[in-house]
Write a protein that holds these residues in place. Structure first.
Motif, PDB file in Angstrom:
ATOM      1  N   GLY A  21       0.857  -1.726  -0.021  1.00 22.20           N
ATOM      2  CA  GLY A  21       0.143  -0.031   0.380  1.00 22.20           C
ATOM      3  C   GLY A  21       0.851   0.737  -0.195  1.00 22.20           C
ATOM      4  O   GLY A  21       0.219   2.187   0.180  1.00 22.20           O
ATOM      5  N   ILE A  22       2.503   0.785  -0.207  1.00 24.08           N
ATOM      6  CA  ILE A  22       3.175   2.396  -0.471  1.00 24.08           C
ATOM      7  C   ILE A  22       2.549   3.390  -1.494  1.00 24.08           C
ATOM      8  O   ILE A  22       2.454   4.439  -0.738  1.00 24.08           O
ATOM      9  N   PRO A  57      -2.150  10.638   6.755  1.00 26.33           N
ATOM     10  CA  PRO A  57      -2.607   9.444   6.359  1.00 26.33           C
ATOM     11  C   PRO A  57      -3.926   9.748   5.193  1.00 26.33           C
ATOM     12  O   PRO A  57      -3.868   8.421   4.456  1.00 26.33           O
ATOM     13  N   GLN A  58      -3.601  10.387   4.232  1.00 25.76           N
ATOM     14  CA  GLN A  58      -4.615  10.398   3.763  1.00 25.76           C
ATOM     15  C   GLN A  58      -3.289  10.017   2.383  1.00 25.76           C
ATOM     16  O   GLN A  58      -3.963  10.128   0.992  1.00 25.76           O
ATOM     17  N   VAL A  59      -2.265  10.273   2.049  1.00 25.19           N
ATOM     18  CA  VAL A  59      -1.360   9.338   1.333  1.00 25.19           C
ATOM     19  C   VAL A  59      -1.187   8.233   0.927  1.00 25.19           C
ATOM     20  O   VAL A  59      -1.543   8.443  -0.580  1.00 25.19           O
ATOM     21  N   GLY A  79      -2.213   4.447   1.706  1.00 22.85           N
ATOM     22  CA  GLY A  79      -3.182   2.730   2.413  1.00 22.85           C
ATOM     23  C   GLY A  79      -1.871   2.363   3.269  1.00 22.85           C
ATOM     24  O   GLY A  79      -2.231   2.540   4.408  1.00 22.85           O
ATOM     25  N   PHE A  80      -0.598   2.518   3.001  1.00 24.37           N
ATOM     26  CA  PHE A  80       0.184   2.016   4.195  1.00 24.37           C
ATOM     27  C   PHE A  80       0.685   3.450   5.565  1.00 24.37           C
ATOM     28  O   PHE A  80      -0.027   3.024   6.831  1.00 24.37           O
ATOM     29  N   SER A 120      -2.487   5.272   6.023  1.00 19.32           N
ATOM     30  CA  SER A 120      -3.963   5.082   6.141  1.00 19.32           C
ATOM     31  C   SER A 120      -3.347   4.221   7.840  1.00 19.32           C
ATOM     32  O   SER A 120      -4.225   4.419   9.132  1.00 19.32           O
ATOM     33  N   ILE A 121      -3.432   2.555   7.799  1.00 19.91           N
ATOM     34  CA  ILE A 121      -3.383   1.666   8.220  1.00 19.91           C
ATOM     35  C   ILE A 121      -2.277   2.368   9.685  1.00 19.91           C
ATOM     36  O   ILE A 121      -2.725   1.766  10.587  1.00 19.91           O
ATOM     37  N   LEU A 158      -4.214   4.288  11.561  1.00 20.77           N
ATOM     38  CA  LEU A 158      -4.923   3.845  12.596  1.00 20.77           C
ATOM     39  C   LEU A 158      -4.636   2.880  13.807  1.00 20.77           C
ATOM     40  O   LEU A 158      -5.316   2.575  14.453  1.00 20.77           O
TER      41      LEU A 158
END
Lengths: 208, 690, 110, 278
Positions: free
Chosen positions: A54-55, A133-135, A137-138, A140-141, A144
């Motif tokens: 997710g990078i 976190p909006q950049v 998927g990595f 974001s998680i 989180l």
């Protein structure tokens, strides 16, 4: 009822009636915490996949993590686990509330220190690397997972404040003791989760 | 400023306004549904006021921490929600049956909303509250406990579930529910394609109800571990209690992935995160993964308590010990553990390797072994018995046969090879309804018939009960056998209209079945009304109307508030049968002790209301309201922790008086033979065994 | 209510012994933490090796936390909690292992 | 209708649907090797399951009759709760049946992996599922067809699938099973037909209000006809417009295009073209 007394953290012979009551309440809390661990487990599972796939052109773990800062956070939380251990000893063996309050206070300070260090670390990632976190998927998680742990620690601190108030109002009565025992379990388990976080998020990320 | 408190909520979101602006058939149906809801609420409020029922409602029910009352409230909530969801099923089938002739009844989006609410309600707000209610009522009685381990938490779980139900109900009047189905897959439910409030209604309703379920699971597991009466070791628990234990464990672990998946979806929708947006490193199939990581254990949460109920029904109405108790216990445990290893079978067609599919397919099929064992254990329970086909037993035998069909189609679907052909089709819809209607729903109806006397002191009217059965049983076949056929003919689920005229007769049959099921529900309502009217003739004050076998039948009907006057003696799985055989079931006690019971509390109601408000505000992006309500929840929790006076004492004299009154009822009752158990002679005392 | 002497011995070890447990725990977890950070910081391990080493260290450290801080051990009286923890470990392993397997496999085929 | 077709039909259709069979679309009316294997697998499971289900269907009425309260002739043994022999039987029979079924499952699943080619030199087709329509790109032939998949009945075909916006699932039931078509991802599906014919294809995953319309025709043509058809299509087609997706969504009505844009599929299936947030 079975002859199984409440295991683990306990009041042993120092306060038998509360020790008996602990059997149910503390076991219940353990069960609830296991549900919480399941939540962290799925967060970790998602992290395992997204930190690799997710990078999405954003910064990679190795670019944004900071070993030294993570080490300081870890040491602060580890030390707080120890100080809570001392508080649990004071709860069990001391009638004097001062030692208990002091150790709890130390735990609070260390917990707050951890939060401060982690927040500073996030701020660094955002300002230096634009790693919001909006950049990707990595990220974001990542936020989180660490954020969920952060919120748990913050809730633990709030809980400590409440317990300080209850100590002041009620003294060390049975209900307060039970709550402190549950808080101890909560706090130690947050440290366990952090062990997984620094190992599988930060250290794994820094050793690609 | 007002935006902070009202968020995006506008007049135009009110369903009636929408109808006013565009008065077509579709909006008329929506407005009628909303109108029914509003009328229902207003009528209830008026009734409560006119009859002066506010005070008893508050004092005896809403603030009660009694597990029996909480259980009854769960069931009541579930029945209300059932009425809506089964009505929706009827609208959907009527729409499909007429859709190809002209436009049908509703617009495509409205149809999508219907299948989404139908699924969400049936799973989370009908099946779950029904079984949680039954478990709540029965389990502590069966293990000889006075209450669950954490009565306050129990009431909080109920109120959170009620808040979830309220939220889904409000979506009838304000705005729209999700159109993404009960499983809510992104990217369809993402902000790009579903920008409205719909998916948020879905997210927050699920969150509220799953928090409630997690707490319930914890509460029940601890109760079963720590509150069993002396002598009731784990392997003397009635089988229903075993299924409650396994269900509770599933609830403890399965809700976390759901909460996480919905939280991630919300962050994607409103905070620009990328959990499920493929372009930025997200993976939408992880949503499917997380959802079914919850969803599959959930399926067994729904069916295991049903298995428990069937075990009790078969044994009670065969007048005989359960066959293969140990087998049934181990089979239950095996199902519980296996249920965590099969979730991928919900997305065999995602494109993963064949060996992954094969592994999960085999794990799925393995569940067939313990399930098959159970079916034969039940059959052998009837063997060498004295079988009497009372209403619960009618449902039970009907279940055995239809469950076979569901099992066969389940094994078929477990094969990726077959699943590739029928995934997403009506065959699948038929399969899971086949499991959930004869399985869960009918088990809960049987449970209601079985335990109703214990809750209210009188039996349900048998004739109307048979009417319920004879409407619902063919109703189910008529509604879902055509779906198996249509599924294999290429008919897909969630299809608003089928252009192929071949489907028409099948659709009409399915609609007829849906009508029968609705009629069956109406018969249930009539049955309750009739039974209340004739409650004197149906009364069973001695407490044992069916010659019961486990501890819940010890004591009067309705049960003592404190469940048992003393600690019942347990020396066998069928503890009550043993007591009756030894002549110790109706014995006066030497001494009575004070009993501590939890005091009533308004805390659960307040927490439920605030949590519901917070969720509603989140749906409409009214951040300030949400924050205040959320903070309010925690303020109440913290405030409550400062309250010390939470128990009240029932004096020994009062316990003694109640116990003696019951023994007097027992003495006044004539023991009845099972042949006469439906007559007014049955006052709840069974004839001595031969 | 309970008789004091029916408490299992492991729960009734006295303050000094219990304090020693906490100190042992602190030393053990600190050593494990520093080992993990040291190995990565020095660049001594990387890639798959790093994952295996870190995983081992983490599991040992988590076990140490349970043993020394949460007082979970193999004593008979502690089995309720131990069973609970082991069952949780099983479920967690299924969830994490399954998810990782599925998502990585799927990634190779998209 | 062959006997092994009658079994599932009778069991689940109450035999009423049978006369209409010829017009059906499901995999039970298999017209290709994969669907045929699915059908055979389906039927064999029904037979195997009969081992478990039939004894119960026979035993249940017998037991209900013999052990009924009023007038049943059976012996009453109120405490009969265990029988080692019976328990061994009720555990071992399902174990054996599930064992065989599992073995079957493993082999069938591996051999019917939709990614597995069905023969040498398959026809390559790229499918793009969009709202209300399907685009089929034939990279070797240089054409694009809309809502119509042209197959060479003498050749196997390999579909690469993606979707424009939401999750879809593509299936031609009488030829082979379905597979998800997902935005930003590419999946594969191998197909073949026994004989020339027209077979319905569809999206099975709810995708929005146009979901019931998301269907396409699969035409399997004899080899010579197929070539001729491709030529004819190429002659009648205009160039592929860059905004082709918007156009067909607006009801452009064109049935085919010339594929000047060889990268169209790759661009749509690339992860980076999706998920730009709002």
């Amino acid at each position: 009822m079975s002859d199984v007394r409440h295991p683990g953290l306990n009041l042993g012979t120092t306060d038998s009636p509360v020790h008996d009551a602990a059997e149910e309440t503390v076991f219940g809390f353990w069960v609830l915490m296991m549900s919480d661990l399941a939540l962290f487990a799925v967060l970790f599972a998602t992290y395992a996949a997204m930190s690799v796939h997710g990078i999405a052109g954003g910064p990679a773990p190795v670019e944004i993590f900071d070993l030294k800062s993570t080490l300081w956070q870890t040491l602060a939380l580890l030390a707080s686990s120890f100080t809570f251990g001392m508080a649990a000893l004071a709860l069990k063996y001391d009638d004097d509330r001062r030692a208990l309050s002091l150790w709890l206070g130390a735990t609070f300070v260390l917990g707050a220190l951890f939060l401060g260090l982690e927040a500073r670390d996030w701020a660094r990632m955002v300002t230096e690397h634009g790693a919001t976190p909006q950049v990707s998927g990595f990220l974001s998680i990542f936020y989180l997972l660490t954020g969920t742990h952060f919120v748990h620690v913050a809730a633990g601190l709030l809980w400590m404040l409440v317990m300080a108030a209850q100590l002041a109002i009620f003294g060390l009565d049975g209900a307060v003791k039970l709550r402190l025992m549950r808080l101890a379990i909560y706090w130690h388990l947050l440290d366990v989760v952090w062990v997984a976080i620094f190992s599988f998020v930060f250290l794994s990320g820094l050793a690609p | 400023m007002i935006g902070l408190f009202l968020g995006t909520l506008r007049w135009d979101d009110v369903t009636f306004v929408e109808f006013w602006r565009t008065p077509d058939l579709n909006n008329a149906i929506a407005a009628a549904a909303a109108g029914l809801l509003v009328l229902g609420v207003v009528a209830t409020l008026i009734l409560l006021t006119v009859r002066g029922w506010w005070r008893p409602l508050w004092r005896d029910w809403l603030t009660s921490l009694d597990h029996k009352k909480i259980g009854i409230m769960y069931v009541a909530l579930a029945l209300v929600m059932f009425a809506r969801a089964v009505a929706e099923a009827n609208v959907m089938r009527a729409h499909q049956a007429t859709a190809a002739l002209d436009a049908g009844l509703v617009a495509p989006d409205h149809f999508a909303e219907l299948f989404s609410t139908h699924g969400t309600i049936m799973i989370f707000l009908v099946a779950m509250p029904l079984l949680t209610g039954i478990m709540n009522f029965v389990m502590p009685l069966q293990i000889g406990a006075r209450d669950v381990s954490f009565p306050l938490l129990n009431a909080i779980s109920l109120m959170l579930t009620a808040a979830a139900a309220g939220l889904v109900m409000v979506s009838l009047v304000l705005g729209h529910f999700s159109t993404g189905g009960w499983s809510g897959y992104p990217p369809y439910t993402g902000a790009d394609i579903s920008p409205g409030e719909g998916p948020d209604y879905w997210i927050w309703a699920l969150t509220l109800s799953s928090i409630g379920s997690t707490l319930t699971g914890m509460n029940f597991a601890v109760t079963l571990y720590k509150r069993r009466v002396q002598g009731m070791h784990l392997f003397r628990m009635p089988l229903f209690c075993w299924t409650v234990l396994c269900t509770s464990i599933l609830m403890i672990f399965a809700m976390a992935p759901l909460t996480l998946a919905t939280l991630m979806l919300w962050l994607d929708r409103h905070a620009g995160f990328h959990f499920f947006t493929v372009g930025s490193g997200g993976d939408m199939m992880n949503f499917a993964n997380l959802f079914w990581l919850f969803g599959h254990p959930e399926v067994y949460i729904l069916i295991l308590p049903a298995f428990g109920v069937w075990s009790e029904v078969f044994s009670t109405f065969s007048g005989k010990r359960l066959f293969g108790y140990l087998s049934l216990v181990y089979a239950t445990m095996a199902i519980a553990v296996l249920s965590f290893t099969v979730w991928l079978h919900h997305f065999f067609t995602m494109g993963q390797s064949a060996n992954v599919n094969a592994a999960f397919g085999i794990a799925t099929m393995l569940i067939g072994v313990p399930t098959g064992v159970k079916v034969y254990d039940w059959l052998l329970t009837m063997m060498f018995g004295r079988v009497r086909l009372r209403v619960p037993m009618l449902f039970a035998n009907y279940f055995l046969v239809t469950f076979l069909l569901g099992g066969v189609t389940g094994v078929l679907l477990a094969n990726p090879t077959v699943d590739y052909g029928v995934h997403n089709s009506l065959f699948l819809v038929a399969h899971f309804h086949n499991m959930l209607i004869p399985g869960t729903l009918f088990a809960m109806l049987a449970a209601i018939h079985l335990w109703f006397p214990k809750a209210f002191g009188f039996r349900l009217h048998e004739g109307w009960g048979r009417a319920v059965f004879w409407l619902m049983a063919p109703g189910f076949l008529l509604a879902f056998m055509p779906l198996y056929a249509m599924g294999m003919m290429g008919g897909m689920r969630r299809t608003a209209y089928f252009s192929d005229p071949l489907f028409r007769p099948w659709l009409w049959a399915a609609e007829a079945g849906a009508v029968l099921i609705l009629a069956g529900f109406a018969a249930l309502v009539v049955q309750i009304v009739v039974s209340v009217r004739r409650r004197d003739a149906l009364a069973v004050p001695a407490g044992d109307p069916w010659d019961g076998r486990s501890l819940e039948w010890l004591g009067p009907a309705p049960a003592f508030e404190f469940n048992f006057a003393g600690e019942p003696k347990v020396e066998d799985v069928d503890a009550f049968t043993a007591l009756k055989a030894q002549g110790e079931a109706y014995r006066r006690q030497e001494t009575y002790e004070d009993i501590e019971m939890p005091r009533n509390s308004a805390v659960p109601v307040v927490i439920g209301a605030l949590a519901g408000l917070a969720a509603f505000a989140m749906v409409w992006q009214a951040w300030a309201t949400a924050a205040l309500a959320f903070a309010g929840v925690w303020a109440v929790v913290i405030g409550r922790s400062f309250v010390r006076d939470t128990e009240r004492t029932i004096p020994a004299a009062e316990v003694e008086a109640a116990h003696r009154a019951w023994l007097a009822d027992v003495a006044a009752a004539t023991p009845v033979h099972r042949r006469d158990e439906l007559t007014p002679e049955n006052r709840g005392l069974a004839e001595e065994p031969l | 209510m309970s008789d004091d002497h029916d408490l299992p011995r492991s729960e009734d070890v006295g303050e000094a012994a219990e304090r020693r447990q906490y100190i042992r725990g602190a030393v053990a977890t600190l050593a494990l933490t520093l080992a993990a950070f040291g190995l990565v910081g020095s660049g001594y391990v990387s890639g798959g090796t790093a994952l295996v080493v870190l995983c081992t260290l983490a599991i040992v450290q988590i076990a140490a936390h349970f043993r020394f801080f949460l007082h979970i051990d193999l004593a008979r009286s502690h089995r309720d909690d131990l069973q609970l923890i082991l069952f949780t470990a099983l479920i967690v392993a299924l969830m994490v292992g399954g998810t990782v397997w599925i998502l990585f496999d799927q990634h190779t085929r998209m | 209708m062959t006997p092994d077709r009658i079994l599932p039909t009778c069991l689940l259709f109450f035999a009423v649907g049978a006369p209409a069979a010829a017009q059906e679309q499901g995999f039970l009316w298999a017209a290709g090797p994969v669907a045929e294997a699915q059908r055979a697998h389906f039927v064999s499971i029904l037979w195997w399951m009969a081992v478990v289900t039939v004894p119960l269907l026979i035993g249940l009425p017998l037991i209900l009759w013999r052990y009924r309260l009023n007038g049943g002739g059976g012996r009453y043994r109120r405490d009969w709760g265990a029988s080692p022999l019976a328990e061994v039987a009720i555990w071992s029979v399902p174990v054996v049946v599930v064992g065989f079924l599992a073995w079957n499952l493993w082999h069938a699943t591996l051999s019917l992996d939709p990614y597995r080619p069905l023969g040498p030199d398959p026809l390559e087709v790229q499918a793009i599922a969009a709202e209300g329509h399907f685009l089929f790109l034939y990279p070797d032939e240089g054409i694009v067809t809309v809502d119509r998949l042209l197959l060479d009945a003498d050749r196997t075909a390999r579909l690469k699938l993606t979707s424009v916006d939401v999750l879809r699932s593509v299936m031609v039931p009488r030829l082979a099973g379905q597979i998800y078509a997902m935005p930003g991802m590419t999946t594969e599906l191998n197909l073949a037909a026994f004989a020339p014919g027209t077979y319905a294809g569809l999206n099975t995953q709810y995708s929005g209000p146009l979901f019931p319309e998301e269907r396409f025709e699969t035409e399997a043509l004899p080899e010579t006809n197929w070539h001729a058809r491709i030529e004819a299509t190429r002659d009648g087609a205009g160039p592929l417009p860059p905004d082709v997706l918007q156009r067909i969504a607006m009801g452009d009505g064109a049935e085919a295009y010339l594929a000047a844009d060889a990268d169209l599929f790759a661009r749509i299936a690339a992860p980076s073209s999706h998920g730009a947030h709002r």
